[in-house]
Scaffold this active site. Structure first.
Site, PDB file in Angstrom:
ATOM      1  N   LYS A  93     -12.597  -6.882  -0.368  1.00 15.00           N
ATOM      2  CA  LYS A  93     -12.269  -6.592   1.720  1.00 15.00           C
ATOM      3  C   LYS A  93     -11.741  -5.015   0.763  1.00 15.00           C
ATOM      4  O   LYS A  93     -12.695  -3.938   1.857  1.00 15.00           O
ATOM      5  CB  LYS A  93     -10.790  -6.998   1.540  1.00 15.00           C
ATOM      6  CG  LYS A  93     -10.455  -8.256   1.773  1.00 15.00           C
ATOM      7  CD  LYS A  93      -9.270  -8.567   1.798  1.00 15.00           C
ATOM      8  CE  LYS A  93      -8.877 -10.226   3.002  1.00 15.00           C
ATOM      9  NZ  LYS A  93      -7.445 -10.416   2.851  1.00 15.00           N
TER      10      LYS A  93
ATOM     11  N   SER B 282      -3.547 -12.269   5.620  1.00 17.61           N
ATOM     12  CA  SER B 282      -3.443 -11.460   4.978  1.00 17.61           C
ATOM     13  C   SER B 282      -3.384  -9.798   6.320  1.00 17.61           C
ATOM     14  O   SER B 282      -3.540  -8.604   5.721  1.00 17.61           O
ATOM     15  CB  SER B 282      -4.857 -10.619   4.080  1.00 17.61           C
ATOM     16  OG  SER B 282      -6.346 -10.963   5.021  1.00 17.61           O
TER      17      SER B 282
END
Length: 348
Positions: free
Chosen positions: A290, A245
């Site tokens: 996140k 990611s």
């Protein structure tokens, strides 16, 4: 003892028993929590530049281009208890997800860790290729054999490290080309694969079989990967962090280092997203955690994959601007628009 007193005693005992059971009863869920964020323009744990480039002129940057991570608790062999799961469901910073989300059935913790390591390695190479492609710098590719599946036609014939040169005489330079070529074949068809092994070309005949995924595809049972031949050396060192990611943020940092002037204009930008070699940004997991990690670290702008926008918008922390990204090119355009105050900035 009165009936009321007896009832209270019984209820207290029951609550105590439930509390004890809840504190020790493992459940098949995993707790996802905000993890560390790392500035791709900064240094790693050893105090060295996280991204080092040799053989090409580089330029100093400023500000932040942080990639974000998620930590987890639970999983096979160390499952969380029922109370921890209930607490996580209440806590807005934690996501409680089924164990199979992180640990697919029949895969051990070691298998998952190894997969995450491979994904990080592959994402770094894709990020490097995407950055150079965006800058118009030519990158050559080749197809390499990672492994052959036991019991299938390629087993014992194709070896890890073999470079796929051609399929039935047609030159191959990417995995996508090999996949497209194989899609035209039916189970039982013959196929000749030309490989480079030990510096020499070899032609290897194979007979395809039907895949076991129910799609009736013709396969030979080989896992391939794209390998890039970069015109200069780019080294990305993030320690034991895994997963794909961080690809978008790696690409942005590489471009920043290879072009004059700071890309961020000193701003604290964080983000996430997988990336392909041609610059397409893909969705990731744990978007809520996140974003929280990014805002806690000081980020005011968060580059968000287009397909994560709905979930991100619903859980956006105060003070964090979400910028929708679908390609490396649009991410760069958005950052430039923010810095100049001119142009559109796509928002979630």
């Amino acid at each position: 003892m009165s009936r009321r007193g007896a009832t209270l005693v019984a209820a207290s005992v029951l609550i105590l028993v439930l509390a004890l059971v809840g504190s020790i009863m493992p459940v098949p869920y995993v707790a996802l929590m905000p993890g560390p964020t790392t500035n791709t323009l900064g240094t790693n744990e050893k105090g060295e530049p996280l991204i080092k480039i040799e053989g090409r002129q580089t330029y100093p940057g400023s500000g932040h281009l942080n990639f974000t991570t998620v930590t987890y608790r639970g999983g096979p062999g160390s499952r969380i208890d029922l109370f921890s799961a209930l607490k996580g469901w209440i806590d807005g910073d934690i996501a409680i997800v089924p164990e199979e989300t992180i640990f697919p059935k029949n895969e051990s913790r070691k298998d998952v860790d190894e997969q995450n390591t491979r994904q990080m390695r592959d994402s770094q190479e894709s990020a490097e290729a995407a950055a150079l492609h965006e800058m118009g710098i030519k990158v050559d590719t080749q197809v390499t054999v990672d492994s052959a599946q036991k019991g299938l036609p390629a087993d014992g014939k194709l070896q890890p490290g073999d470079e796929i040169i051609a399929v039935d005489g047609t030159k191959m330079t990417t995995v996508a080309q090999v996949t497209e070529s194989m899609s035209k074949r039916k189970p039982g068809d013959s196929v000749e694969v030309t490989v480079k092994r030990g510096g020499k070309d070899q032609k290897i005949p194979l007979t395809t079989v039907a895949s076991t995924d129910g799609k009736k595809r013709a396969v030979v049972g080989v896992l391939l990967s794209d390998q890039y031949k970069f015109p200069f050396k780019i080294d990305i060192s993030v320690g034991d962090i895994g997963g794909p990611s961080a690809g978008l943020m790696f690409s942005l940092a590489i471009i920043d280092k290879l072009t004059p002037g700071p890309l961020t204009a000193g701003k604290f930008i964080a983000g996430t997203g997988t990336i392909t070699a041609n610059g397409v940004v893909g969705p990731i997991g744990g978007i809520q955690q996140k974003m929280i990690a990014a805002r806690r670290a000081g980020a005011t702008i968060f580059l968000t994959p287009k397909d994560n926008c709905a979930d991100a918008k619903a859980a956006r922390p105060d003070g964090l601007r979400l910028v929708k990204t679908d390609t490396l090119k649009t991410a760069l355009a958005a950052i430039n628009a923010i810095n100049s105050g001119k142009g559109d900035v796509p928002a979630c």
